[in-house]
Design an enzyme around this catalytic site. Structure first.
Site, PDB file in Angstrom:
ATOM      1  N   GLU A  94      43.091  40.905  46.031  1.00 52.79           N
ATOM      2  CA  GLU A  94      43.517  40.928  44.637  1.00 52.79           C
ATOM      3  C   GLU A  94      42.745  42.034  43.922  1.00 52.79           C
ATOM      4  OE1 GLU A  94      43.174  39.768  40.336  1.00 52.79           O
ATOM      5  OE2 GLU A  94      41.577  39.721  41.829  1.00 52.79           O
ATOM      6  N   LEU A 120      41.115  37.166  48.660  1.00 55.32           N
ATOM      7  CA  LEU A 120      39.833  37.713  48.218  1.00 55.32           C
ATOM      8  C   LEU A 120      40.010  38.169  46.777  1.00 55.32           C
ATOM      9  CD1 LEU A 120      38.768  39.767  51.366  1.00 55.32           C
ATOM     10  CD2 LEU A 120      38.245  37.392  50.791  1.00 55.32           C
ATOM     11  N   ASP A 121      39.513  37.358  45.848  1.00 49.19           N
ATOM     12  CA  ASP A 121      39.733  37.581  44.424  1.00 49.19           C
ATOM     13  C   ASP A 121      38.785  38.644  43.886  1.00 49.19           C
ATOM     14  OD1 ASP A 121      40.759  37.217  41.934  1.00 49.19           O
ATOM     15  OD2 ASP A 121      39.725  35.335  41.522  1.00 49.19           O
ATOM     16  N   ALA A 122      39.344  39.601  43.128  1.00 46.53           N
ATOM     17  CA  ALA A 122      38.551  40.653  42.473  1.00 46.53           C
ATOM     18  C   ALA A 122      37.601  41.343  43.457  1.00 46.53           C
ATOM     19  CB  ALA A 122      37.775  40.073  41.297  1.00 46.53           C
TER      20      ALA A 122
END
Length: 344
Positions: A47, A4-6
């Site tokens: 992240e 799970l980015d940003a």
């Protein structure tokens, strides 16, 4: 692994700073519930490039991420190797609480982004932070900034190849440069948790200054697109820097996979040594049958460690070089050397 980015910035709400909102955590929990129900073998990774205390919130109450990036590690390792002073790194490791069973830190040094420096907040002085920023600039790197609440700019991210960051200004892949880089990688591989290796770290890819300039994107400095034939050609040159780095990395990985003491959940005991040049911690396998002393010298000078001050253990050999220990109690560590000492 699902990343799970940003995720920290997912939920926007007027009148807030739009980071770490409760709703963002609820979304992570939703992902976790779905994964547990339909694919329990899959791990959820968040992240969040923020200070450590904020970062670990995404473990939740064992109901959010299985893995979180260990964002404080890359800048602390870089600071230690460039300054020859590992005190901030050792202090942080000593105070680092282990993750709960079923969760782990994802240890890394480099990624497709830069080296975030927000995770250094509270761990090093402002003066030391500025020294690190200045050193990166001298090595050809860029510095991305963030706007603070008072309107001033502060360093957010160091845009530089991690290999280039380990060089000396004006240097071109000296033996010390390569050894310093591989020692940093070996320390990362040795820590409790799960290691992650950026593709370019395997070959010591230097700064892509042209790519960054042509794109206008500082992060492109560490995103060079390598052609297969180009990579194969340079790796076939035994004396080339990429070939030397790749061979060294292969030795690290080949030795690591054989050691039960490097299991992600194996215990880790950090030794506080009265020598700022040395990093030392003991890993113990889950069945207590293997103990490995990880010992690294972050300076360009030899350092001597008297193990009897910290433990009654004796060590017979270095698992990386298979070199036998001349003395089971007093260990001489070469400049920028990493040792994995096997306890007997």
């Amino acid at each position: 692994i699902i990343r799970l980015d940003a995720i920290a910035y997912l939920w926007k709400q007027v009148g807030t700073d739009c980071i770490h909102r409760p709703e963002a955590h609820e979304v992570v929990k939703l992902f976790r519930d779905v994964i547990d129900a339909v694919a329990p073998h899959v791990l959820l990774l968040t992240e969040t490039n923020v200070p450590h205390a904020e970062n670990i919130r995404y473990f939740g109450e064992d109901d959010e991420a299985h893995l979180v990036y260990q964002f404080s590690l890359p800048p602390l390792l870089l600071d230690a190797m460039l300054s020859g002073d590992a005190v901030p790194l050792v202090n942080w490791l000593s105070e680092l609480a282990p993750s709960k069973p079923g969760t782990a830190f994802l240890n890394f040094t480099a990624s497709h982004d830069g080296v975030g420096v927000r995770p250094l907040e509270g761990l090093v002085s402002r003066e030391r932070m500025n020294q690190l920023v200045d050193r990166v600039k001298k090595l050809g790197g860029k510095v991305s900034s963030r706007r603070q609440p008072d309107g001033t700019e502060a360093p957010y991210e160091l845009n530089i190849s991690y290999f280039s960051a380990m060089d000396e200004p004006g240097g071109k892949g000296s033996e010390f440069h390569i050894r310093r880089f591989l020692t940093a990688q070996g320390l990362m591989l040795s820590l409790r948790g799960m290691p992650a290796i950026y593709f370019h770290s395997l070959f010591g890819t230097p700064n892509d200054l042209r790519g960054a300039a042509q794109s206008g994107m500082p992060r492109r400095i560490n995103r060079r697109k390598l052609q297969r034939d180009e990579l194969e050609a340079v790796l076939n040159e035994a004396n080339s820097v990429p070939a030397k780095v790749f061979a060294g990395y292969r030795r690290l990985l080949s030795a690591r996979v054989k050691q039960a003491a490097f299991h992600p959940d194996a215990s880790q005991e950090v030794w506080r040594i009265d020598n700022p040049c040395l990093v030392a911690f003991l890993r113990t396998s889950l069945d207590h049958k293997q103990k490995i002393l990880v010992l690294a010298n972050v300076s360009p000078k030899e350092q001597l460690l008297d193990i009897s001050q910290f433990s009654e253990l004796r060590f017979d050999r270095d698992l990386l070089s298979e070199r036998m220990c001349e003395s089971a109690r007093r260990i001489l560590v070469k400049p920028y050397e990493l040792l994995w000492l096997n306890a007997i």
